[in-house]
Design a protein around this motif. Structure first.
Motif, PDB file in Angstrom:
ATOM      1  N   PHE A  28       0.832  -1.212   0.000  1.00  0.00           N
ATOM      2  CA  PHE A  28       0.000   0.000   0.000  1.00  0.00           C
ATOM      3  C   PHE A  28       0.864   1.259   0.000  1.00  0.00           C
ATOM      4  CE2 PHE A  28      -3.444  -2.703   2.025  1.00  0.00           C
ATOM      5  CZ  PHE A  28      -4.182  -2.776   0.847  1.00  0.00           C
ATOM      6  N   LEU A  56      -4.178   3.199  -5.065  1.00  0.00           N
ATOM      7  CA  LEU A  56      -3.848   2.810  -3.692  1.00  0.00           C
ATOM      8  C   LEU A  56      -4.443   1.456  -3.342  1.00  0.00           C
ATOM      9  CD1 LEU A  56      -2.752   3.459  -0.825  1.00  0.00           C
ATOM     10  CD2 LEU A  56      -4.945   4.585  -0.373  1.00  0.00           C
ATOM     11  N   PHE A  80      -6.317   8.376  -7.251  1.00  0.00           N
ATOM     12  CA  PHE A  80      -5.407   8.044  -6.152  1.00  0.00           C
ATOM     13  C   PHE A  80      -5.897   6.811  -5.400  1.00  0.00           C
ATOM     14  CE2 PHE A  80      -4.621   8.451  -1.558  1.00  0.00           C
ATOM     15  CZ  PHE A  80      -3.243   8.276  -1.556  1.00  0.00           C
ATOM     16  N   PHE A  81      -7.182   6.796  -5.036  1.00  0.00           N
ATOM     17  CA  PHE A  81      -7.703   5.661  -4.271  1.00  0.00           C
ATOM     18  C   PHE A  81      -7.757   4.395  -5.120  1.00  0.00           C
ATOM     19  CE2 PHE A  81      -9.587   9.093  -1.590  1.00  0.00           C
ATOM     20  CZ  PHE A  81      -8.988   8.719  -0.403  1.00  0.00           C
ATOM     21  N   GLY A 117       0.043   6.184  -6.662  1.00  0.00           N
ATOM     22  CA  GLY A 117      -1.246   6.855  -6.811  1.00  0.00           C
ATOM     23  C   GLY A 117      -1.109   8.362  -6.835  1.00  0.00           C
ATOM     24  N   THR A 162       1.947   1.573  -3.647  1.00  0.00           N
ATOM     25  CA  THR A 162       0.834   1.980  -4.509  1.00  0.00           C
ATOM     26  C   THR A 162       0.332   3.374  -4.145  1.00  0.00           C
ATOM     27  OG1 THR A 162      -0.709   0.823  -3.021  1.00  0.00           O
ATOM     28  CG2 THR A 162       0.092  -0.373  -4.957  1.00  0.00           C
ATOM     29  N   GLY A 163       0.480   3.765  -2.855  1.00  0.00           N
ATOM     30  CA  GLY A 163       0.101   5.115  -2.477  1.00  0.00           C
ATOM     31  C   GLY A 163       0.979   6.161  -3.152  1.00  0.00           C
TER      32      GLY A 163
END
Length: 310
Positions: free
Chosen positions: A221, A268, A264-265, A228, A224-225
Motif C-alpha cells: 500500500f 492505492l 489516487f484511491f 497513486g 501503490t500510495g
C-alpha cells in the motif's frame, strides 16, 4: 509560540468565509446554487454509474462465456477476445435482470420510509399511549421487514446465478432467462442450496483472511500510495488548469483535488482490488460449472410418459 497560518490556508479560509458560509447562513437566497450543485452531483453519479455498469456486466458476461467455452473446447482467450465476447446484448440483458431483481430493494426502502412516517406521527401526537404503541409497532414491523428482506435477497441472489447464465450462455431474452433459470433451480434446488452454503463458507473465510491481508499488504500500500500520487497528479493538474480558466483561488484547487482523488484511491487499493477480482472470477467460474452440471443432469432426465387414453 504561535505560528501564523500558511498563506494557502489563510486564503482558503477567507474564500470559504466569503463563498461557502453564506450558503448555509441564508440558504433561501442561494436556491439556484444548490440546484446547480445537485444537478452536477446527479450528472456525476449517472456518468459514474453507467461506466461501472458497462465494466461490470461486460466483464461478468465475458467470464461466464470464457469458462463455458474452455470447458467445451479447451480454448483459452485473452483480454481482447474476452471483452469482445462480453460486449453484446447478453450483457445488457444481464443488467436488466439485475434491475428487476433489485426492485425489492426499492420497495423495502419505501416501507422503511412509511415506518419512519408512522414513527414521526406517533411522536407528534399528544396521546402518550398512541405514541408508545406506534413506536413499538414501527420497531416490530421494521425488524420483521428486515428479516423478510434478508431472506428474500438471499433467495434472489441464488436465483440470479441461474438467470444470468441462461442469458449469457443461451442468449435468451430476459423473460426466457427468468423462466428457464427458475426451472433449473426448481429441479436442482437441493444441490443449489448446498453449493450456496459452500460458497458462503468460502466467502466468510475470504472476509476473515482479508483483515490479515490488509496488514500483510501494508508495504504494498505504501508503494501503490506513492504511485497513486503520481498517477492522480495528471488528471488533477488537468482539472486545475481547466478550472483556472473559469475561476480562481482555492476553488480551482478544490476541483483539481476532487478530480485526482478517484485515481489516487484506485491505485492505492489496487492490491485488494486485484485479489477481490480473483475471488469474483473464482465464484463466477464455480457457478458456471455448476450450471453446466445441472444442465447435463436435466438433459439426461427421462421425459414424462404421457398418460394413455383409456
Amino acid at each position: 509560540g504561535n505560528y501564523p497560518p500558511a498563506p494557502f490556508l489563510r486564503e482558503f479560509s477567507d474564500w470559504a468565509e466569503e463563498n461557502i458560509l453564506p450558503l448555509f447562513a441564508h440558504p433561501e437566497q442561494h436556491v439556484a446554487t444548490f440546484i446547480w450543485i445537485g444537478a452536477a452531483l446527479l450528472l456525476f453519479i449517472i456518468v459514474t454509474g453507467v461506466i461501472f455498469a458497462i465494466l461490470r456486466y461486460v466483464s461478468e458476461a465475458a467470464v461466464i462465456r470464457m469458462v463455458d467455452e474452455y470447458e467445451q473446447t479447451g480454448a483459452k482467450f485473452g483480454f481482447k477476445q474476452g471483452w469482445k465476447m462480453g460486449w453484446s446484448r447478453r450483457a445488457f440483458r444481464m443488467w436488466v435482470i439485475d434491475l428487476v431483481i433489485n426492485l425489492p430493494v426499492i420497495l423495502f426502502i419505501a416501507l422503511l420510509l412509511g415506518l419512519g412516517a408512522l414513527f414521526f406521527v406517533s411522536m407528534k401526537s399528544g396521546d402518550t399511549g398512541l405514541a408508545v404503541g406506534g413506536i413499538i409497532a414501527a420497531i416490530g414491523c421494521m425488524f420483521l421487514f428486515l428479516f423478510a428482506f434478508i431472506i428474500l435477497m438471499v433467495f434472489l441472489g441464488l436465483l440470479r446465478q441461474f438467470f444470468m447464465r441462461v442469458a449469457a450462455l443461451e442468449n435468451a431474452p430476459v423473460g426466457e432467462s427468468f423462466r428457464r433459470g427458475w426451472q433449473m433451480f426448481k429441479s436442482n434446488w437441493k444441490s443449489a442450496a448446498l453449493m450456496w452454503l459452500i460458497m458462503l463458507g468460502i466467502g466468510i473465510g475470504y472476509a476473515i483472511a482479508g483483515f490479515a491481508l490488509l496488514i500483510i499488504l501494508i508495504p504494498a500500500f505504501i508503494i501503490t500510495g506513492l504511485a497513486g500520487l503520481i498517477v492522480a497528479a495528471i488528471p488533477g493538474l488537468i482539472a486545475f488548469g481547466i478550472a483556472s480558466l473559469f475561476t480562481s483561488g482555492p476553488l480551482a484547487w478544490i476541483i483539481g483535488i476532487l478530480a485526482a482523488l478517484p485515481f489516487f484511491f484506485l491505485v492505492l487499493g489496487s492490491p485488494m482490488l486485484l485479489i477481490g477480482g480473483w475471488m469474483q472470477i473464482f465464484q463466477s467460474s464455480v457457478w458456471t460449472l455448476t450450471y453446466r452440471e445441472f444442465k447435463i443432469l436435466d438433459s439426461n432426465m427421462p421425459d414424462e410418459i404421457p398418460a394413455q387414453a383409456n
